[in-house]
Enzyme design. Structure first.
Site, mmCIF file in Angstrom:
data_model
loop_
_atom_site.group_PDB
_atom_site.id
_atom_site.type_symbol
_atom_site.label_atom_id
_atom_site.label_comp_id
_atom_site.label_asym_id
_atom_site.label_seq_id
_atom_site.Cartn_x
_atom_site.Cartn_y
_atom_site.Cartn_z
ATOM 1 N N ARG A 30 0.828 -1.203 0.000
ATOM 2 C CA ARG A 30 0.000 0.000 0.000
ATOM 3 C C ARG A 30 0.868 1.262 0.000
ATOM 4 N NH1 ARG A 30 -5.019 -1.746 0.307
ATOM 5 N NH2 ARG A 30 -5.253 -3.791 1.300
ATOM 6 N N ILE A 32 2.110 4.805 0.912
ATOM 7 C CA ILE A 32 2.097 5.487 2.212
ATOM 8 C C ILE A 32 1.274 6.774 2.148
ATOM 9 C CG2 ILE A 32 4.146 6.970 1.931
ATOM 10 C CD1 ILE A 32 5.077 5.888 4.681
ATOM 11 N N ASN A 88 4.989 6.527 -13.516
ATOM 12 C CA ASN A 88 5.623 7.815 -13.772
ATOM 13 C C ASN A 88 7.091 7.602 -14.145
ATOM 14 O OD1 ASN A 88 3.277 9.271 -13.035
ATOM 15 N ND2 ASN A 88 3.793 9.057 -10.862
ATOM 16 N N GLU A 96 9.144 10.137 -8.159
ATOM 17 C CA GLU A 96 9.838 10.508 -6.911
ATOM 18 C C GLU A 96 10.778 9.411 -6.440
ATOM 19 O OE1 GLU A 96 6.598 11.282 -4.289
ATOM 20 O OE2 GLU A 96 6.201 13.276 -5.128
ATOM 21 N N HIS A 101 7.587 1.488 -10.422
ATOM 22 C CA HIS A 101 6.424 1.024 -9.667
ATOM 23 C C HIS A 101 5.177 1.362 -10.465
ATOM 24 C CE1 HIS A 101 7.875 4.931 -8.250
ATOM 25 N NE2 HIS A 101 6.612 5.302 -8.171
ATOM 26 N N HIS A 103 1.404 2.204 -10.126
ATOM 27 C CA HIS A 103 0.369 2.614 -9.182
ATOM 28 C C HIS A 103 -0.943 1.948 -9.595
ATOM 29 C CE1 HIS A 103 2.436 6.254 -7.373
ATOM 30 N NE2 HIS A 103 3.119 6.151 -8.484
HETATM 31 P P1 DGP Z 1 6.096 8.331 -7.828
HETATM 32 O O1 DGP Z 1 5.803 9.800 -7.746
HETATM 33 O O2 DGP Z 1 5.415 7.692 -9.007
HETATM 34 O O3 DGP Z 1 7.587 8.047 -7.779
HETATM 35 O O4 DGP Z 1 5.417 7.676 -6.555
HETATM 36 C C1 DGP Z 1 6.105 7.311 -5.400
HETATM 37 C C2 DGP Z 1 5.086 6.828 -4.423
HETATM 38 O O5 DGP Z 1 5.748 6.075 -3.431
HETATM 39 C C3 DGP Z 1 4.325 7.938 -3.697
HETATM 40 O O6 DGP Z 1 2.936 7.849 -4.034
HETATM 41 C C4 DGP Z 1 4.552 7.666 -2.220
HETATM 42 C C5 DGP Z 1 5.107 6.268 -2.193
HETATM 43 N N1 DGP Z 1 6.113 6.047 -1.173
HETATM 44 C C6 DGP Z 1 7.277 6.732 -1.035
HETATM 45 N N2 DGP Z 1 7.984 6.260 -0.002
HETATM 46 C C7 DGP Z 1 7.249 5.234 0.518
HETATM 47 C C8 DGP Z 1 7.463 4.340 1.614
HETATM 48 O O7 DGP Z 1 8.457 4.371 2.315
HETATM 49 N N3 DGP Z 1 6.476 3.425 1.847
HETATM 50 C C9 DGP Z 1 5.355 3.339 1.069
HETATM 51 N N4 DGP Z 1 4.463 2.400 1.400
HETATM 52 N N5 DGP Z 1 5.126 4.172 0.034
HETATM 53 C C10 DGP Z 1 6.063 5.105 -0.230
#
Ligand code: DGP
Length: 116
Positions: A30, A32, A88, A96, A101, A103
């Site tokens: 999931r 965060i 992305n 980021e 990944h 989504h």
């Molecule tokens: P993007 O902008 O496509 O790189 O999305 C990165 C996503 O990763 C963002 O929606 C928040 C999620 N995310 C970042 N760090 C963590 C983490 O430590 N744990 C989890 N579960 N999600 C994270």
């Protein structure tokens, strides 16, 4: 190959995450910072930084990412209503975390794809 990210630690279960699926090729957990009632990230266990770095040898991994996304959507009860899959890439794509990944977002009407 650039440095691994926090997602590698999630794969190895060295830091907490709500993992909903894991196999030899992919891990799903999931987000965060959920943007919808269902917001799950499906990632390869192999560190692939961006979509630009996907090679032909990664095609089985990418196929698994999509079959796992469909399975999770069905299990979450959002398959019939529908959902959105997004990957992305780099700065203009808003990436980021530099470990690819997918989504999986759903559980409510998501509206138009891009804000204007
Ligand atoms: P993007 O902008 O496509 O790189 O999305 C990165 C996503 O990763 C963002 O929606 C928040 C999620 N995310 C970042 N760090 C963590 C983490 O430590 N744990 C989890 N579960 N999600 C994270």
């Amino acid at each position: 190959m650039p440095e691994e990210t926090i997602f590698s630690k999630i794969i190895r279960q060295e830091i907490p995450a709500d993992i909903v699926y894991q196999d030899d090729l992919v891990t799903a957990f999931r987000d965060i910072n959920a943007q919808a009632p269902t917001h799950i990230l499906i990632i390869p266990n192999k560190h692939i930084p961006t979509a630009n770095d996907i090679g032909e040898e990664d095609e089985p991994i990418l196929g698994r990412i999509f079959t796992v996304a469909a399975k999770i959507a069905k299990e979450a009860g959002i398959a019939e209503d529908g959902y959105r899959l997004i990957m992305n890439c780099n700065t203009h794509g808003g990436q980021e975390v530099y470990h690819i990944h997918l989504h999986l977002l759903g559980g409510r009407p998501l509206g138009p794809m891009l804000s204007r």
